[in-house]
Design a protein around this motif. Structure first.
Motif, PDB file in Angstrom:
ATOM      1  N   ILE A  14       4.129  -6.541  -7.586  1.00 58.62           N
ATOM      2  CA  ILE A  14       3.671  -5.963  -9.024  1.00 58.62           C
ATOM      3  C   ILE A  14       3.154  -4.241  -8.670  1.00 58.62           C
ATOM      4  O   ILE A  14       3.491  -3.498  -9.411  1.00 58.62           O
ATOM      5  CB  ILE A  14       2.606  -6.864  -9.581  1.00 58.62           C
ATOM      6  N   LEU A  15       2.255  -4.282  -7.658  1.00 58.87           N
ATOM      7  CA  LEU A  15       1.668  -2.775  -7.323  1.00 58.87           C
ATOM      8  C   LEU A  15       2.869  -1.865  -6.923  1.00 58.87           C
ATOM      9  O   LEU A  15       2.921  -0.939  -7.279  1.00 58.87           O
ATOM     10  CB  LEU A  15       0.654  -2.942  -6.246  1.00 58.87           C
ATOM     11  N   PHE A  16       3.929  -2.567  -6.149  1.00 55.00           N
ATOM     12  CA  PHE A  16       5.127  -1.792  -5.866  1.00 55.00           C
ATOM     13  C   PHE A  16       5.592  -1.305  -6.833  1.00 55.00           C
ATOM     14  O   PHE A  16       6.271  -0.197  -6.818  1.00 55.00           O
ATOM     15  CB  PHE A  16       5.957  -2.863  -4.818  1.00 55.00           C
ATOM     16  N   TRP A  17       5.940  -2.148  -7.956  1.00 49.61           N
ATOM     17  CA  TRP A  17       6.635  -1.744  -9.142  1.00 49.61           C
ATOM     18  C   TRP A  17       5.889  -0.788 -10.004  1.00 49.61           C
ATOM     19  O   TRP A  17       6.539   0.361 -10.565  1.00 49.61           O
ATOM     20  CB  TRP A  17       6.961  -3.229  -9.782  1.00 49.61           C
ATOM     21  N   THR A  18       4.677  -0.900  -9.772  1.00 53.06           N
ATOM     22  CA  THR A  18       3.787  -0.177 -10.982  1.00 53.06           C
ATOM     23  C   THR A  18       3.123   1.162 -10.337  1.00 53.06           C
ATOM     24  O   THR A  18       2.953   2.115 -11.144  1.00 53.06           O
ATOM     25  CB  THR A  18       2.882  -0.987 -11.747  1.00 53.06           C
ATOM     26  N   SER A  19       2.830   1.445  -9.319  1.00 56.67           N
ATOM     27  CA  SER A  19       2.159   2.213  -8.592  1.00 56.67           C
ATOM     28  C   SER A  19       2.717   3.270  -7.640  1.00 56.67           C
ATOM     29  O   SER A  19       2.837   2.420  -6.399  1.00 56.67           O
ATOM     30  CB  SER A  19       0.861   1.908  -8.068  1.00 56.67           C
ATOM     31  N   THR A  20       3.131   4.420  -7.819  1.00 57.58           N
ATOM     32  CA  THR A  20       3.686   5.187  -6.846  1.00 57.58           C
ATOM     33  C   THR A  20       2.883   5.451  -5.511  1.00 57.58           C
ATOM     34  O   THR A  20       3.191   5.744  -4.643  1.00 57.58           O
ATOM     35  CB  THR A  20       4.272   6.404  -7.491  1.00 57.58           C
ATOM     36  N   THR A  21       1.489   5.543  -5.895  1.00 57.20           N
ATOM     37  CA  THR A  21       0.448   5.831  -4.975  1.00 57.20           C
ATOM     38  C   THR A  21       0.332   4.706  -4.033  1.00 57.20           C
ATOM     39  O   THR A  21       0.318   4.760  -2.769  1.00 57.20           O
ATOM     40  CB  THR A  21      -0.734   5.983  -5.597  1.00 57.20           C
ATOM     41  N   PHE A  22       0.292   3.459  -4.496  1.00 53.49           N
ATOM     42  CA  PHE A  22       0.451   2.418  -3.629  1.00 53.49           C
ATOM     43  C   PHE A  22       1.761   2.220  -2.983  1.00 53.49           C
ATOM     44  O   PHE A  22       1.561   2.227  -1.512  1.00 53.49           O
ATOM     45  CB  PHE A  22       0.702   0.863  -4.458  1.00 53.49           C
TER      46      PHE A  22
END
Ligand SMILES: CCCCCCCCCCCCCCCC(=O)SCCNC(=O)CCNC(=O)[C@H](O)C(C)(C)COP(=O)(O)OP(=O)(O)OC[C@H]1O[C@@H](n2cnc3c(N)ncnc32)[C@H](O)[C@@H]1OP(=O)(O)O
Ligand SMILES: CCCCCCCC/C=C\CCCCCCCC(=O)OC[C@@H](O)COP(=O)(O)O
Length: 270
Positions: A14-22
């Motif tokens: 989910i983080l991969f999909w939603t956060s470019t910083t992550f």
């Protein structure tokens, strides 16, 4: 209820999909950790193959690094292979944007070619050790007289052992969307060894890797290998003009393959 245990596993995608910083931090950490692991695997291979520090170990390093680009979503478009089809020693010079340059370097690295690196890299754990095993020449940039004498010795070794050297003449990493003025070491080296210079230009990483904005997307890197620049008959008197000529050629190719137009007032070599 058992399905709740799966929730933490969903966090990463989910983080991969939603956060470019992550994605940025994840890819950077992955890169360092994975290179460390690859180096750890390569160390015994190098020792078994060559018994210690030997330029032939660069073949193992090259082989081990070649697939890393797929994990980072990077592609290389390479042109000018014919310019590397030249026997004997030569000096490759290229621009230097990031440690990711190592991936492009290993795409094109010729046999019997090693590189010049800052001595701090020697302390980078398993990566430092594998660099030493690969015959990388370490220089102390803070003591430039030492660095120069190491490079003079390297010119002699280059001729004696018939090796090639890859130098980053900017002397440091740079992501300013341009090429920094060149240091002269690579050109002295080529003149002292009377070996040709082969410039290689990496296109700008700014379309996929932005340090400030914390973005690390997938992308394509153009690598252009340029025709060799002869140094036969040149002396130390000619180093400045050789350096300027190489800089001009590389800068105009860099701007061209990075989709920028040439500005006449770029960084000057003086
Ligand atoms: C499975 C495995 C996973 C792991 C995977 C591992 C991957 C394995 C790949 C690693 C890859 C690493 C990649 C690292 C990349 C970097 O570490 S980049 C940083 C280190 N490299 C460099 O710095 C190279 C470029 N630097 C130079 O050439 C610099 O000239 C030097 C030698 C450091 C000297 O620096 P400087 O004195 O600050 O600069 P410069 O203006 O050039 O020289 C001053 C004067 O000295 C003269 N001079 C310079 N050099 C000489 C010389 N050799 N002889 C006589 N006079 C000289 C100049 O002509 C100049 O005099 P003038 O012409 O002005 O009168
Ligand atoms: C125990 C210490 C742990 C240190 C961890 C760092 C290890 C690096 C791990 C993986 C990266 C693999 C590629 C290594 C080669 C990259 C060398 C590099 O790019 O050096 C920087 C140098 O060109 C210019 O440095 P500066 O920008 O002038 O400064």
């Amino acid at each position: 209820m058992e399905v709740l245990w799966l929730l933490p596993l969903l966090v990463v995608p989910i983080l991969f999909w939603t956060s470019t910083t992550f994605v940025f931090y994840f890819k950077k950490c992955f890169y360092v950790a994975y290179m460390m692991l690859l180096a750890m695997i390569s160390i015994p291979m190098c020792i078994v193959k060559s018994g210690g520090r030997d330029i032939e170990n660069m073949r193992i390093i090259r082989f081990m690094v070649r697939h890393v680009k797929y994990f980072l979503g990077l592609r290389f478009e390479i042109s000018g292979w014919e310019h590397l089809q030249t026997g004997g020693p030569y000096v490759i010079i290229s621009n230097h944007q990031s440690s990711i340059d190592v991936l492009g370097m290993m795409e094109v690295l010729p046999d019997r070619c090693t590189t010049i690196a800052k001595k701090e890299l020697l302390w980078a754990g398993t990566v430092g050790m594998v660099c030493w095993l690969g015959g990388i020449v370490f220089i102390n940039r803070k003591k430039t007289s030492d660095a120069k004498s190491v490079m003079t010795d390297t010119a002699k070794i280059m001729l004696h052992d018939k090796i090639r050297l890859w130098v980053f003449p900017e002397g440091t990493r740079n992501q300013k969307g341009d090429i920094l003025p060149f240091k002269k070491g690579a050109f002295h080296l080529a003149v002292q060894a009377q070996a040709p210079i082969i410039p290689i230009v990496f296109s700008s990483y700014s379309n996929f890797y932005l340090r400030k904005e914390k973005e690390f997307k997938s992308g394509t890197i153009t690598l252009k290998i340029l025709p060799k620049i002869e140094t036969k008959g040149l002396t130390s008197e000619d180093v400045s003009s050789l350096c300027d000529r190489s800089y001009d050629v590389m800068r105009s190719v860099f701007l061209e393959i990075s989709g920028q137009t040439s500005q006449s007032n770029g960084p000057s070599n003086h």
